[in-house]
Motif scaffolding. Structure first.
Motif, PDB file in Angstrom:
ATOM      1  N   SER A  84       5.311  -2.707   7.766  1.00 15.00           N
ATOM      2  CA  SER A  84       3.793  -3.450   7.247  1.00 15.00           C
ATOM      3  C   SER A  84       3.025  -3.825   8.369  1.00 15.00           C
ATOM      4  O   SER A  84       1.782  -3.435   8.299  1.00 15.00           O
ATOM      5  CB  SER A  84       4.392  -4.553   6.189  1.00 15.00           C
ATOM      6  OG  SER A  84       5.059  -4.095   5.304  1.00 15.00           O
ATOM      7  N   LEU A 148       0.030  -5.389   1.295  1.00 12.49           N
ATOM      8  CA  LEU A 148      -0.266  -3.884   0.537  1.00 12.49           C
ATOM      9  C   LEU A 148       1.098  -3.074   0.190  1.00 12.49           C
ATOM     10  O   LEU A 148       1.209  -2.518  -0.808  1.00 12.49           O
ATOM     11  CB  LEU A 148      -1.295  -3.158   0.939  1.00 12.49           C
ATOM     12  CG  LEU A 148      -1.800  -1.919   0.277  1.00 12.49           C
ATOM     13  CD1 LEU A 148      -2.252  -2.441  -1.147  1.00 12.49           C
ATOM     14  CD2 LEU A 148      -2.733  -1.067   0.875  1.00 12.49           C
ATOM     15  N   TYR A 149       2.112  -3.592   1.269  1.00 11.32           N
ATOM     16  CA  TYR A 149       3.121  -2.757   1.082  1.00 11.32           C
ATOM     17  C   TYR A 149       4.515  -3.257   0.554  1.00 11.32           C
ATOM     18  O   TYR A 149       4.560  -4.493   0.763  1.00 11.32           O
ATOM     19  CB  TYR A 149       3.463  -2.159   2.290  1.00 11.32           C
ATOM     20  CG  TYR A 149       2.506  -1.043   2.736  1.00 11.32           C
ATOM     21  CD1 TYR A 149       2.546   0.442   2.390  1.00 11.32           C
ATOM     22  CD2 TYR A 149       1.475  -1.556   3.382  1.00 11.32           C
ATOM     23  CE1 TYR A 149       1.695   1.191   2.753  1.00 11.32           C
ATOM     24  CE2 TYR A 149       0.439  -0.813   4.085  1.00 11.32           C
ATOM     25  CZ  TYR A 149       0.572   0.883   3.595  1.00 11.32           C
ATOM     26  OH  TYR A 149      -0.548   1.495   3.700  1.00 11.32           O
ATOM     27  N   SER A 163       6.363   1.229   0.944  1.00  9.20           N
ATOM     28  CA  SER A 163       5.476   1.668  -0.170  1.00  9.20           C
ATOM     29  C   SER A 163       4.488   1.105  -0.568  1.00  9.20           C
ATOM     30  O   SER A 163       4.490  -0.162  -0.808  1.00  9.20           O
ATOM     31  CB  SER A 163       6.804   2.013  -1.306  1.00  9.20           C
ATOM     32  OG  SER A 163       6.148   2.934  -2.579  1.00  9.20           O
ATOM     33  N   VAL A 164       3.537   1.706  -1.171  1.00  9.22           N
ATOM     34  CA  VAL A 164       2.287   1.318  -1.649  1.00  9.22           C
ATOM     35  C   VAL A 164       2.796   0.410  -3.011  1.00  9.22           C
ATOM     36  O   VAL A 164       3.259   0.938  -3.802  1.00  9.22           O
ATOM     37  CB  VAL A 164       1.210   2.204  -1.617  1.00  9.22           C
ATOM     38  CG1 VAL A 164      -0.075   1.312  -2.169  1.00  9.22           C
ATOM     39  CG2 VAL A 164       0.761   2.699  -0.312  1.00  9.22           C
ATOM     40  N   LEU A 168      -1.849  -1.768  -6.337  1.00  9.14           N
ATOM     41  CA  LEU A 168      -3.218  -0.975  -5.741  1.00  9.14           C
ATOM     42  C   LEU A 168      -4.006  -0.209  -6.673  1.00  9.14           C
ATOM     43  O   LEU A 168      -5.230  -0.206  -6.885  1.00  9.14           O
ATOM     44  CB  LEU A 168      -2.749  -0.158  -4.561  1.00  9.14           C
ATOM     45  CG  LEU A 168      -3.805   0.901  -4.095  1.00  9.14           C
ATOM     46  CD1 LEU A 168      -4.944  -0.273  -3.251  1.00  9.14           C
ATOM     47  CD2 LEU A 168      -3.319   1.575  -2.975  1.00  9.14           C
ATOM     48  N   TRP A 174      -7.115  -5.659  -5.601  1.00  8.60           N
ATOM     49  CA  TRP A 174      -6.761  -4.675  -4.594  1.00  8.60           C
ATOM     50  C   TRP A 174      -7.370  -3.337  -4.757  1.00  8.60           C
ATOM     51  O   TRP A 174      -7.761  -2.663  -3.765  1.00  8.60           O
ATOM     52  CB  TRP A 174      -5.275  -4.489  -4.895  1.00  8.60           C
ATOM     53  CG  TRP A 174      -4.193  -5.261  -4.374  1.00  8.60           C
ATOM     54  CD1 TRP A 174      -3.385  -5.841  -5.027  1.00  8.60           C
ATOM     55  CD2 TRP A 174      -4.172  -5.509  -2.972  1.00  8.60           C
ATOM     56  NE1 TRP A 174      -2.562  -6.624  -4.014  1.00  8.60           N
ATOM     57  CE2 TRP A 174      -2.994  -6.300  -2.727  1.00  8.60           C
ATOM     58  CE3 TRP A 174      -4.803  -5.117  -1.727  1.00  8.60           C
ATOM     59  CZ2 TRP A 174      -2.527  -6.981  -1.509  1.00  8.60           C
ATOM     60  CZ3 TRP A 174      -4.184  -5.421  -0.681  1.00  8.60           C
ATOM     61  CH2 TRP A 174      -3.303  -6.470  -0.346  1.00  8.60           C
ATOM     62  N   TRP A 178      -9.535  -1.760  -1.643  1.00  9.05           N
ATOM     63  CA  TRP A 178      -9.471  -0.508  -1.011  1.00  9.05           C
ATOM     64  C   TRP A 178     -10.721   0.412  -1.097  1.00  9.05           C
ATOM     65  O   TRP A 178     -10.991   1.109  -0.271  1.00  9.05           O
ATOM     66  CB  TRP A 178      -8.411   0.312  -1.838  1.00  9.05           C
ATOM     67  CG  TRP A 178      -7.690   1.362  -1.340  1.00  9.05           C
ATOM     68  CD1 TRP A 178      -7.821   2.780  -1.800  1.00  9.05           C
ATOM     69  CD2 TRP A 178      -7.182   1.239  -0.145  1.00  9.05           C
ATOM     70  NE1 TRP A 178      -7.163   3.392  -0.965  1.00  9.05           N
ATOM     71  CE2 TRP A 178      -6.664   2.738   0.154  1.00  9.05           C
ATOM     72  CE3 TRP A 178      -6.569   0.379   0.619  1.00  9.05           C
ATOM     73  CZ2 TRP A 178      -5.872   3.058   1.236  1.00  9.05           C
ATOM     74  CZ3 TRP A 178      -5.826   0.757   1.839  1.00  9.05           C
ATOM     75  CH2 TRP A 178      -5.388   1.932   1.982  1.00  9.05           C
ATOM     76  N   LEU A 267      -2.142   8.392  -1.769  1.00  6.45           N
ATOM     77  CA  LEU A 267      -0.952   8.077  -1.036  1.00  6.45           C
ATOM     78  C   LEU A 267       0.103   8.288  -2.169  1.00  6.45           C
ATOM     79  O   LEU A 267       1.432   7.668  -1.896  1.00  6.45           O
ATOM     80  CB  LEU A 267      -1.073   6.462  -0.937  1.00  6.45           C
ATOM     81  CG  LEU A 267      -1.891   5.952   0.003  1.00  6.45           C
ATOM     82  CD1 LEU A 267      -1.941   4.400   0.382  1.00  6.45           C
ATOM     83  CD2 LEU A 267      -1.790   6.487   1.617  1.00  6.45           C
TER      84      LEU A 267
END
Length: 327
Positions: A84, A148-149, A163-164, A168, A174, A178, A267
């Protein structure tokens, strides 16, 4: 099970990119730090900052993310907290590289279009302040990326890879972050670079017409005009750097537009999907933009090319002298 074709290409492409790009940017930093390329201190400072930003992109994205995932999937760097942090630094390096390109474009815009402001703005001190500000805000703006991960998998109670988070796409804060992130890079840089270059080119064309007319009236048409030659060199360097940025970021720019105006997800890792393939291709081209500036300088700046040859020849000369001494 065979890897998807795009992944097989990436596993070859990124190591080659690192082998070429890292030495190229290190050479650029060394050459520009010597200050013998005939560039103003202001331009020299911006170009060196861009080279450092490109080197950071190659380090955090190409080596510590792409190559690490392909060849060292269970290394220390793949612990989720470390992964991260690397991804956050990856986004910092991208923002620094991109916005320093914008800052350089704006500096040349001021120098060419507003000559009365040039002595105050286009200075080495201003360049240093702008570079420091870009780096500072890039760090601050990307702090949320670290959060975020989430772990891609848990092995023996140890979180692995990144992993996202699904939030998100669902949590408003979030999604807003973004959207802000994608507007900041690459939407705003695209618009600014195109706009600033358009105005700069128009100004240069008009100024050159006026200057050519005045010189023709005074019958200086056979003389070399140093001012027009300097403008020509400035605009070549500016346009090639900016055009390279726009072309190599175009695919990922279009992908970002699709994400925000269609139902496709950013993603996603479905490598049989055409959008995912286009997205991965965009990342490959984006990373390539971190390698091109050295070759741009070498092809457009005679003194840089001479300094590059001197730097390359020096270790060869030392080795030759050492061999002759031993004999």
């Amino acid at each position: 099970m065979a890897l998807p074709v795009i992944i097989q290409i990436e596993n070859i492409y990124y190591p080659i990119l690192a082998i070429i790009g890292v030495p190229a940017n290190l050479l650029t930093i060394v050459i520009l730090s010597r200050g013998k390329c005939g560039l103003s201190k202001c331009i020299n400072r911006y170009l060196m900052g861009m080279a450092v930003g490109d080197l950071m992109v190659l380090t955090f994205e190409v080596i510590l993310y792409e190559i690490k995932d392909a060849y060292f999937p269970y290394s220390f760097m793949n612990y989720t907290p470390v992964c991260s942090l690397n991804l956050a630094l990856l986004f910092v390096s991208i923002d620094c590289s991109v916005w320093l390109t914008v800052a350089f474009t704006f500096d040349r815009f001021v120098a060419i279009c507003y000559p009365t402001l040039r002595p105050k703005y286009c200075t080495e001190k201003t360049a240093a302040v702008v570079i420091a500000a870009v780096c500072f805000f890039s760090i601050i703006e990307n702090v949320p990326i670290y959060f975020l991960y989430e772990p891609r998998e848990i092995i023996d109670n140890v979180p692995w890879s990144c992993s996202v988070k699904s939030s998100l796409y669902t949590v408003h804060i979030w999604r807003a972050f973004w959207l802000f992130e994608t507007i900041l890079t690459p939407f705003a840089p695209f618009v600014l670079i195109v706009l600033l270059n358009s105005v700069t080119i128009r100004n240069i064309v008009l100024a050159n017409r006026v200057r050519s007319g005045l010189r023709a009236n005074k019958k200086f048409e056979n003389d070399t005009d140093p001012e027009m030659e300097n403008r020509r060199k400035s605009i070549i360097l500016l346009l090639v750097i900016s055009s390279s940025f726009i072309l190599l970021w175009m695919v990922i720019f279009i992908c970002f537009i699709f994400v925000h105006f269609t139902d496709v997800l950013y993603l996603e890792e479905n490598y049989n999907d055409s959008f995912s393939i286009a997205e991965q291709s965009g990342y490959m081209l984006r990373c390539l933009s971190a390698c091109t500036n050295t070759f741009i300088y070498a092809s457009s700046q005679n003194k840089f090319r001479d300094e590059l040859m001197n730097v390359i020849k020096r270790p060869l000369t030392l080795i030759t002298n050492l061999i002759n001494y031993v004999k």
